[in-house]
Every structure is written in structure tokens, then in C-alpha cells.
Scaffold this motif. Sequence first.
Motif, PDB file in Angstrom:
ATOM      1  N   VAL A 226      -6.282  -2.221  -3.380  1.00  0.00           N
ATOM      2  CA  VAL A 226      -5.614  -1.511  -4.657  1.00  0.00           C
ATOM      3  C   VAL A 226      -4.367  -2.301  -4.675  1.00  0.00           C
ATOM      4  N   GLU A 228      -0.170  -2.932  -5.845  1.00  0.00           N
ATOM      5  CA  GLU A 228       1.090  -2.100  -5.029  1.00  0.00           C
ATOM      6  C   GLU A 228       1.389  -0.864  -6.092  1.00  0.00           C
ATOM      7  N   ARG A 231      -0.889   1.847  -5.632  1.00  0.00           N
ATOM      8  CA  ARG A 231      -0.649   2.677  -4.246  1.00  0.00           C
ATOM      9  C   ARG A 231       0.515   3.433  -4.438  1.00  0.00           C
ATOM     10  N   GLU A 232       1.538   2.801  -4.954  1.00  0.00           N
ATOM     11  CA  GLU A 232       2.892   3.377  -5.087  1.00  0.00           C
ATOM     12  C   GLU A 232       2.807   4.783  -5.528  1.00  0.00           C
ATOM     13  N   GLU A 235       1.098   7.325  -3.534  1.00  0.00           N
ATOM     14  CA  GLU A 235       1.934   7.942  -2.558  1.00  0.00           C
ATOM     15  C   GLU A 235       2.972   8.707  -3.172  1.00  0.00           C
ATOM     16  N   GLN A 240      -1.959   9.388  -1.259  1.00  0.00           N
ATOM     17  CA  GLN A 240      -2.060   8.224  -0.576  1.00  0.00           C
ATOM     18  C   GLN A 240      -3.242   8.497   0.688  1.00  0.00           C
ATOM     19  N   LEU A 243      -6.848   6.930  -0.092  1.00  0.00           N
ATOM     20  CA  LEU A 243      -6.594   5.120  -0.025  1.00  0.00           C
ATOM     21  C   LEU A 243      -7.176   4.817   1.236  1.00  0.00           C
TER      22      LEU A 243
END
Length: 243
Positions: A226, A228, A231-232, A235, A240, A243
Amino acid sequence: MTRNRPVPKVSAEDAAFVRNLVIYEDDKVIVFNKPSGLAVQGGGGVARSLDDLLAVFAKSNGKRPRLVHRLDQGTSGVVITARTQPAAAFLSEEFASRRTEKTYLALVQGTLPAHDEGTLETPLVKVAEAGRPRMIAAKADRKGAQEAITHWRILARAGDNALVEARPETGRMHQIRAHLSIAGMPILGDWLYGTGAQSAPRLMLHAAKLNICHPDGEAMKFEAPVPEDFRELAETLGLQAGL
């Protein structure tokens, strides 16, 4: 793959860039982890595409790898290409015959269903609005309507946001984007089927896995981590855990 085809010049910077995208390669295939924003094909004002950059892997006679499937420009993830004509024919048939297994991850927002998984089977038809092609829901008997099947599963929820796993059985243009939008949970950052930059700086759709038979006959599984930014945002939204 015509013999003695002139090999386009690629800058050293672009050559390093595309080589860094390679997940796997052998004498038949090259698999890439395409970043969001890189077009797969040129045309339509596209300045740089993966297809152009494949010239880096060209043979001395001008033969270069060939695309056998596509991802939208905004979608990140796994793209497989063929190094030979027989490999291209084999892989194209794998996709056409629906023998491949594709798994995508999407960050969505909307009216989430109460259940955590299901299948979307709304037929889709291509239309042009303001010169831009898009897919809309259609009755099965409408001229040009195409069967479209997307299996989905919610991996994490947080309010009206969710991390969704999508597994398209068919391969229609914009299928996952259109289906999730029709279902009331458009993908974040989708300027065509959602709210665009109001929800995310880019389309939050990632081609995470591809299961496919290699031209040599071996079943292979390719995965792209994934990105960044994906992902950020997951989150930030409290997703998150999926994932």
C-alpha cells in the motif's frame, strides 16, 4: 512488437524511475507497482506513461514489453506486462477468460451497508458527459450495457468511512469506481464518481494483488504494498486496522 522498431529515447532519470517500479521480472514478463498519477498508456495530452517507459526494457531489435491490461491513471498497484508476443497472447487470454484474480483496496465514504460483504452486479454502460467517458448504471437490455460483477468486503469501518476490499470478476472500464459509487460509497478522491479533491488529493484505489498463471504454466501471485499516502489517510480516518 514489430521487429526493428525504433527505440524511443528515455532519460536516465526516467529509466531509473521505471526500473525502481519493478516487482518481478523474467524472460517472459515484467511486473510493476505503478504509482498513482502515472498513466498506463499515452495519448490525450499524457506527457509520460508506463507504455512509453517500457522502452527501457527493449531488445536491440526494438522489441519491447507489451501491455496486456490497464489501470486508471489515478489507481496505484500491480501491472503485468509481457516481454514476448506469445506471452502477451497467453496473458491477454487469461484476463479475457476471467481466470485471473484481482484484489483492490479502496478508501470510501458514504452510506455504508449494514453487512460487511456482498456482490455488486449492476450492468454498466459507457456514456460521454462533457466529452468525458464514464460508466453509469444500466438495465441489462439497454444497448451497449455490459455485465459487471464486483465482489466486495469491508475490512474496517469508522463513521461513514471504510476500507473496502474489491474483487472484480469482470473488467469493465472504471468498474470498481462506478459500482462503489452506485452503492452509495464512492472512493475518496474520485473526481468522476465522487467528490474529488474535497475528500482526498488523489484517487484512493490500489491494485494490491494479482493472481495469474504465468506463460510457463505456473500459478503466480504478485503483490504491491500500500502506498504511503494511502496508509497515512487510512490511519487518519481510523481504518489502519484493516491494512
